[in-house]
Design a protein around this motif. Sequence first.
Motif, mmCIF file in Angstrom:
data_model
loop_
_atom_site.group_PDB
_atom_site.id
_atom_site.type_symbol
_atom_site.label_atom_id
_atom_site.label_comp_id
_atom_site.label_asym_id
_atom_site.label_seq_id
_atom_site.Cartn_x
_atom_site.Cartn_y
_atom_site.Cartn_z
ATOM 1 N N GLY A 133 -20.020 22.564 -58.704
ATOM 2 C CA GLY A 133 -20.888 22.415 -57.265
ATOM 3 C C GLY A 133 -19.777 22.100 -55.858
ATOM 4 O O GLY A 133 -18.449 21.901 -56.233
ATOM 5 N N TYR A 134 -19.997 22.089 -54.794
ATOM 6 C CA TYR A 134 -18.999 21.745 -53.301
ATOM 7 C C TYR A 134 -19.357 20.097 -53.313
ATOM 8 O O TYR A 134 -20.925 20.023 -52.905
ATOM 9 C CB TYR A 134 -19.311 23.089 -52.709
ATOM 10 C CG TYR A 134 -19.206 24.401 -53.092
ATOM 11 C CD1 TYR A 134 -17.192 24.171 -53.301
ATOM 12 C CD2 TYR A 134 -19.787 24.301 -54.735
ATOM 13 C CE1 TYR A 134 -16.897 25.231 -53.753
ATOM 14 C CE2 TYR A 134 -19.461 26.277 -54.644
ATOM 15 C CZ TYR A 134 -18.185 26.675 -54.748
ATOM 16 O OH TYR A 134 -17.441 27.328 -55.004
ATOM 17 N N PHE A 135 -18.422 20.027 -52.314
ATOM 18 C CA PHE A 135 -18.770 18.770 -51.378
ATOM 19 C C PHE A 135 -19.472 18.933 -49.784
ATOM 20 O O PHE A 135 -18.619 20.241 -49.041
ATOM 21 C CB PHE A 135 -17.324 18.059 -50.669
ATOM 22 C CG PHE A 135 -16.329 17.364 -52.038
ATOM 23 C CD1 PHE A 135 -17.692 16.216 -52.745
ATOM 24 C CD2 PHE A 135 -15.189 18.265 -52.467
ATOM 25 C CE1 PHE A 135 -16.873 15.604 -53.647
ATOM 26 C CE2 PHE A 135 -14.786 17.632 -53.855
ATOM 27 C CZ PHE A 135 -15.506 16.312 -53.666
ATOM 28 N N ASP A 136 -20.471 18.357 -49.795
ATOM 29 C CA ASP A 136 -21.049 19.361 -48.581
ATOM 30 C C ASP A 136 -20.496 18.678 -47.507
ATOM 31 O O ASP A 136 -21.601 19.276 -45.748
ATOM 32 C CB ASP A 136 -22.498 18.974 -48.068
ATOM 33 C CG ASP A 136 -23.143 17.558 -49.051
ATOM 34 O OD1 ASP A 136 -22.527 17.038 -48.466
ATOM 35 O OD2 ASP A 136 -24.118 17.589 -48.330
ATOM 36 N N ALA A 137 -19.681 17.520 -47.077
ATOM 37 C CA ALA A 137 -19.411 16.422 -46.063
ATOM 38 C C ALA A 137 -18.031 16.012 -45.964
ATOM 39 O O ALA A 137 -17.618 16.060 -47.402
ATOM 40 C CB ALA A 137 -20.657 15.727 -46.141
#
Length: 390
Positions: free
Chosen positions: A386-390
Amino acid sequence: MATGFQILISAFVFLFFSLSTIKAQSDRPYTLSIITPKILSITITSPELNYGRLTRHLVKPNDKTEIDKQGNTWLLRNGNKVGTLVGNERKFLYHFGHSTGGHSALSKGYDTNDFALTSANDPNYQIHVPPEQIGRKSRPVDSVWSAEGLAVAVEHTFYLFFEEPLTEDEHYILEVPSFIHQELISFTYAPQDYPSSAIHLSQLGFAPDSQAKSAYLSLWAGDAGSHSFPRNLRFHIFDQSSNTEVFSGTSQLKKPALAIDEDAYGINYTGADVHSVTFNSVTTPGTYYLVIEGVGRSHSFTIADTIWEEPLYHGLRIFYHQRNGIALAPPYTDFIRPDSTEPDAPILQSGARLMDTGNGFIEGLDNFSTLLAEKTDKPFPITPGGYFDA
């Protein structure tokens, strides 16, 4: 009709302020744009923002700390909140940003008599000529957290509509209210030096084989509303290196201001007629600019085979740096970040439901205190990816 004495005084004022006020556009507290030969715009940003900075916390007498319910540790110095202490041991101080300046006169109103245009040689402007209409568009462009709360910088653009067109290569003096600039503004109407902000095109450029080489003509002038440009305007594409015309055509009305089919909500986000110009047959790599008759020129743009390389590079870097479950380290980046899925201590689950927090339906609840109140001894399963969104 101007008298000889009035013309002489006008010429003297023009020459004096031409010598005293000309300076590089980038050094000015405003931006002047010539949108069409009859429309000028001047833009200012207020207030000026000064960003916060991170320093090591040097303890001073009377320093006190205050921890809020979100867990932020605020530093109070002589009773005043000056920033927040950060880091595992709270050894670093993030100072507040602050704002300076600001134009209270912006809220007091202004009218066409607060602006005037004068020229020594243009017979239409030898006596101070106010604009027929003024439009103002304001939008927030930046913000910082200050001790008083959120400080917001607002960009204000004033559109000045004149009855007569300016004459190319003539000199002009523009009088403006003091909250915009303390001095008279001197400029030469040279369209090549003032790209029109009503012409919109890709800042990136175009690939030679692209079939989407288009630019758009539109102007929403704030409280003056939509400006209607004539249909079927002639346009020309010039090679910037030689100023040679390489293509010409006619603009087309793409979407009228009253169209409400932009989305499912029936909102027209542009609020103005949008005209398009297309130049797909221009395929030779190089730097070009667009001229629309009766309007002006665009910013320069590039046609190149490598036009997508830089955005691809930065896009891939974003995906790499925002990826969860990997460590960041050279040679791929200068940033050092350990694998976030290998914490120093176990992450425990909470029995709190989302709807029981401030992110749910209950206003006033703090998310973190609610999670802590319902904590369990059950470890949270770490799932990489997944990815960090902030």
